[in-house]
Design a protein around this motif. Sequence first.
Motif, PDB file in Angstrom:
ATOM      1  N   PHE A  59      18.825  73.748  79.416  1.00 40.52           N
ATOM      2  CA  PHE A  59      18.460  72.358  79.637  1.00 40.52           C
ATOM      3  C   PHE A  59      18.644  71.974  81.101  1.00 40.52           C
ATOM      4  O   PHE A  59      17.810  71.275  81.687  1.00 40.52           O
ATOM      5  N   GLU A  60      19.753  72.434  81.704  1.00 41.82           N
ATOM      6  CA  GLU A  60      20.054  72.054  83.083  1.00 41.82           C
ATOM      7  C   GLU A  60      18.987  72.553  84.053  1.00 41.82           C
ATOM      8  O   GLU A  60      18.494  71.800  84.905  1.00 41.82           O
ATOM      9  N   ASP A  61      18.622  73.841  83.945  1.00 41.35           N
ATOM     10  CA  ASP A  61      17.618  74.383  84.855  1.00 41.35           C
ATOM     11  C   ASP A  61      16.255  73.717  84.643  1.00 41.35           C
ATOM     12  O   ASP A  61      15.528  73.440  85.602  1.00 41.35           O
ATOM     13  N   MET A  62      15.894  73.449  83.379  1.00 39.20           N
ATOM     14  CA  MET A  62      14.618  72.787  83.114  1.00 39.20           C
ATOM     15  C   MET A  62      14.613  71.377  83.678  1.00 39.20           C
ATOM     16  O   MET A  62      13.622  70.934  84.268  1.00 39.20           O
ATOM     17  N   GLN A  63      15.729  70.667  83.530  1.00 40.96           N
ATOM     18  CA  GLN A  63      15.779  69.314  84.063  1.00 40.96           C
ATOM     19  C   GLN A  63      15.672  69.316  85.582  1.00 40.96           C
ATOM     20  O   GLN A  63      14.988  68.469  86.168  1.00 40.96           O
ATOM     21  N   ASN A  64      16.309  70.275  86.231  1.00 41.96           N
ATOM     22  CA  ASN A  64      16.223  70.364  87.685  1.00 41.96           C
ATOM     23  C   ASN A  64      14.800  70.649  88.145  1.00 41.96           C
ATOM     24  O   ASN A  64      14.309  70.063  89.119  1.00 41.96           O
ATOM     25  N   LEU A  65      14.120  71.551  87.457  1.00 36.87           N
ATOM     26  CA  LEU A  65      12.722  71.839  87.776  1.00 36.87           C
ATOM     27  C   LEU A  65      11.861  70.593  87.582  1.00 36.87           C
ATOM     28  O   LEU A  65      11.016  70.262  88.423  1.00 36.87           O
ATOM     29  N   HIS A 112       8.499  66.157  81.191  1.00 38.92           N
ATOM     30  CA  HIS A 112       9.128  65.015  81.850  1.00 38.92           C
ATOM     31  C   HIS A 112      10.648  65.175  81.847  1.00 38.92           C
ATOM     32  O   HIS A 112      11.234  65.549  80.825  1.00 38.92           O
ATOM     33  N   PRO A 113      11.310  64.901  82.990  1.00 43.35           N
ATOM     34  CA  PRO A 113      12.767  65.084  83.039  1.00 43.35           C
ATOM     35  C   PRO A 113      13.529  64.236  82.025  1.00 43.35           C
ATOM     36  O   PRO A 113      14.571  64.654  81.516  1.00 43.35           O
ATOM     37  N   ARG A 114      13.026  63.048  81.698  1.00 44.59           N
ATOM     38  CA  ARG A 114      13.727  62.221  80.715  1.00 44.59           C
ATOM     39  C   ARG A 114      13.630  62.804  79.307  1.00 44.59           C
ATOM     40  O   ARG A 114      14.520  62.596  78.475  1.00 44.59           O
ATOM     41  N   ALA A 115      12.576  63.584  79.045  1.00 43.80           N
ATOM     42  CA  ALA A 115      12.476  64.277  77.766  1.00 43.80           C
ATOM     43  C   ALA A 115      13.569  65.332  77.651  1.00 43.80           C
ATOM     44  O   ALA A 115      14.209  65.483  76.600  1.00 43.80           O
ATOM     45  N   VAL A 116      13.790  66.059  78.735  1.00 39.64           N
ATOM     46  CA  VAL A 116      14.842  67.074  78.745  1.00 39.64           C
ATOM     47  C   VAL A 116      16.208  66.416  78.557  1.00 39.64           C
ATOM     48  O   VAL A 116      17.073  66.929  77.843  1.00 39.64           O
ATOM     49  N   LYS A 117      16.392  65.262  79.179  1.00 31.30           N
ATOM     50  CA  LYS A 117      17.667  64.543  79.077  1.00 31.30           C
ATOM     51  C   LYS A 117      17.978  64.175  77.636  1.00 31.30           C
ATOM     52  O   LYS A 117      19.106  64.355  77.158  1.00 31.30           O
ATOM     53  N   HIS A 118      16.972  63.659  76.908  1.00 29.30           N
ATOM     54  CA  HIS A 118      17.168  63.312  75.488  1.00 29.30           C
ATOM     55  C   HIS A 118      17.520  64.554  74.678  1.00 29.30           C
ATOM     56  O   HIS A 118      18.441  64.541  73.851  1.00 29.30           O
ATOM     57  N   ALA A 119      16.756  65.626  74.897  1.00 29.50           N
ATOM     58  CA  ALA A 119      16.975  66.855  74.126  1.00 29.50           C
ATOM     59  C   ALA A 119      18.350  67.446  74.401  1.00 29.50           C
ATOM     60  O   ALA A 119      19.055  67.893  73.486  1.00 29.50           O
ATOM     61  N   LYS A 120      18.744  67.447  75.661  1.00 29.17           N
ATOM     62  CA  LYS A 120      20.048  68.001  76.045  1.00 29.17           C
ATOM     63  C   LYS A 120      21.188  67.217  75.402  1.00 29.17           C
ATOM     64  O   LYS A 120      22.151  67.798  74.876  1.00 29.17           O
ATOM     65  N   THR A 159       7.893  79.062  76.063  1.00 31.07           N
ATOM     66  CA  THR A 159       9.212  78.985  76.695  1.00 31.07           C
ATOM     67  C   THR A 159      10.148  78.177  75.822  1.00 31.07           C
ATOM     68  O   THR A 159       9.812  77.052  75.435  1.00 31.07           O
ATOM     69  N   MET A 160      11.314  78.737  75.518  1.00 32.62           N
ATOM     70  CA  MET A 160      12.335  78.022  74.759  1.00 32.62           C
ATOM     71  C   MET A 160      13.338  77.409  75.731  1.00 32.62           C
ATOM     72  O   MET A 160      13.803  78.075  76.650  1.00 32.62           O
ATOM     73  N   ILE A 161      13.669  76.145  75.493  1.00 33.69           N
ATOM     74  CA  ILE A 161      14.642  75.434  76.317  1.00 33.69           C
ATOM     75  C   ILE A 161      15.794  75.001  75.417  1.00 33.69           C
ATOM     76  O   ILE A 161      15.591  74.271  74.441  1.00 33.69           O
ATOM     77  N   HIS A 162      16.989  75.467  75.726  1.00 35.72           N
ATOM     78  CA  HIS A 162      18.138  75.180  74.874  1.00 35.72           C
ATOM     79  C   HIS A 162      19.415  75.328  75.678  1.00 35.72           C
ATOM     80  O   HIS A 162      19.389  75.375  76.911  1.00 35.72           O
ATOM     81  N   SER A 163      20.548  75.386  75.015  1.00 32.98           N
ATOM     82  CA  SER A 163      21.845  75.400  75.699  1.00 32.98           C
ATOM     83  C   SER A 163      22.264  76.817  76.080  1.00 32.98           C
ATOM     84  O   SER A 163      21.820  77.803  75.504  1.00 32.98           O
ATOM     85  N   ASN A 164      23.130  76.865  77.081  1.00 28.56           N
ATOM     86  CA  ASN A 164      23.860  78.098  77.419  1.00 28.56           C
ATOM     87  C   ASN A 164      22.961  79.298  77.680  1.00 28.56           C
ATOM     88  O   ASN A 164      23.163  80.377  77.127  1.00 28.56           O
ATOM     89  N   VAL A 165      21.957  79.112  78.500  1.00 24.09           N
ATOM     90  CA  VAL A 165      21.100  80.218  78.919  1.00 24.09           C
ATOM     91  C   VAL A 165      21.471  80.569  80.348  1.00 24.09           C
ATOM     92  O   VAL A 165      21.341  79.750  81.253  1.00 24.09           O
TER      93      VAL A 165
END
Length: 406
Positions: free
Chosen positions: A197-203, A212-220, A238-244
Amino acid sequence: MSTIVQKFGGTSVGSTERIKRMADRVIQERKQGHDVVVVVSAMGKTTDTLVKLVSDITCEPSKREMDMLLATGEQVTISLLSMAIQRQGVKAISFTGWQAGIQTDSILGNAHIQSIDTSRIRNELDNGKVVVVAGFQGITRDGDISTLGRGGSDITAAALAAALQADRCDIYTDVDGVYTSDPRFVPKASKIVSLSFEDMQNLAVMGAGVLHPRAVKHAKKFGIPLHIKSSFENGRGTMIHSNVNQKGSSHVIGITLEKDINRIEMIGCEDVAGFQDELMRELASRHIQADVYKQSCRDLLSLLIKEQDLQEVLSILDKEKEMYSRIERRSGLSKVSVIGKNKKIHPAIKIEMCKILLKNAVRVKVVGNSAISVTAVIENSQVQRAAECLHTGFGLDFETVMKASV
């Protein structure tokens, strides 16, 4: 039953034929035993067409009437997709954002979701229906229709997934995943199979337009896995999730770019630090994303903003005239950013970035850095060259990544 949220972007539902194909994808999930909530954008270029109609009427439309108009685009799509699903014998019902219980703040044109009352959606799911929700929109406490800004359907999908405690949120788009750079500008970009989630939000914050970064924020916040996949091809995505933890020798996760950026320089600031803090608070209160840099000379503050926010930012600065002597503005600029891997930027990356751009004759206007990225401001005409040479220079090209993985 598990709950799946699916989101289809404007390209995915750009014609009635494509809407029928997306209905097939919805029904596939339904047949696997899932409750399905679908979020859709307006068809194709509908929003751009509506904006053009406004420009024929006035150059200063009210934000309330703009939101009233723009929200109609998604309403067309939800009705057509619901009909396409029903045509195949599956029960479906469409909801606008406010019918779906999505309440926002009152920053019209760029509203943030404050709460979602999911009772009506849950009731229809319990009745065996697929629920199709208009993305990009909600309602304020005063009862006004509000929109969430460009890319707002991503936000709707992730927020609904969080509110419904969905098992995952699938984002269908015209690309088959997240890449190390925009493949339209960097043909050698590599697809990233898994991201934190962190790397996707930064990108996303620094310009990766796939999500959209706010979408990542909600999911995280609620631990909802996001799956970015193609609407038109079957593939891993691409899968976006925790602890990658991204492997590999490079300290860089990707190169992002944004075109049509304005640079505003406030010259002659007596209290640069105080003005910077005050300005950032004001921009944040209006949900305007901007990069604010203190320049090497003591009395200069530099601001990078998107074209769509220019007039509002200028009106803010006009009210703060006592804080600076004069303004200089440049348009037609782009930002190219190097994004650090695993939430951090290596100290040597800024130096290496400047060397690469200099070697490739890319003229740099401003270089700024943060905890996660280094950004260069350049002319629009040089953005592709800059992105390609940085992508190669930091070892992100497809061939390089493939060799490293062998």
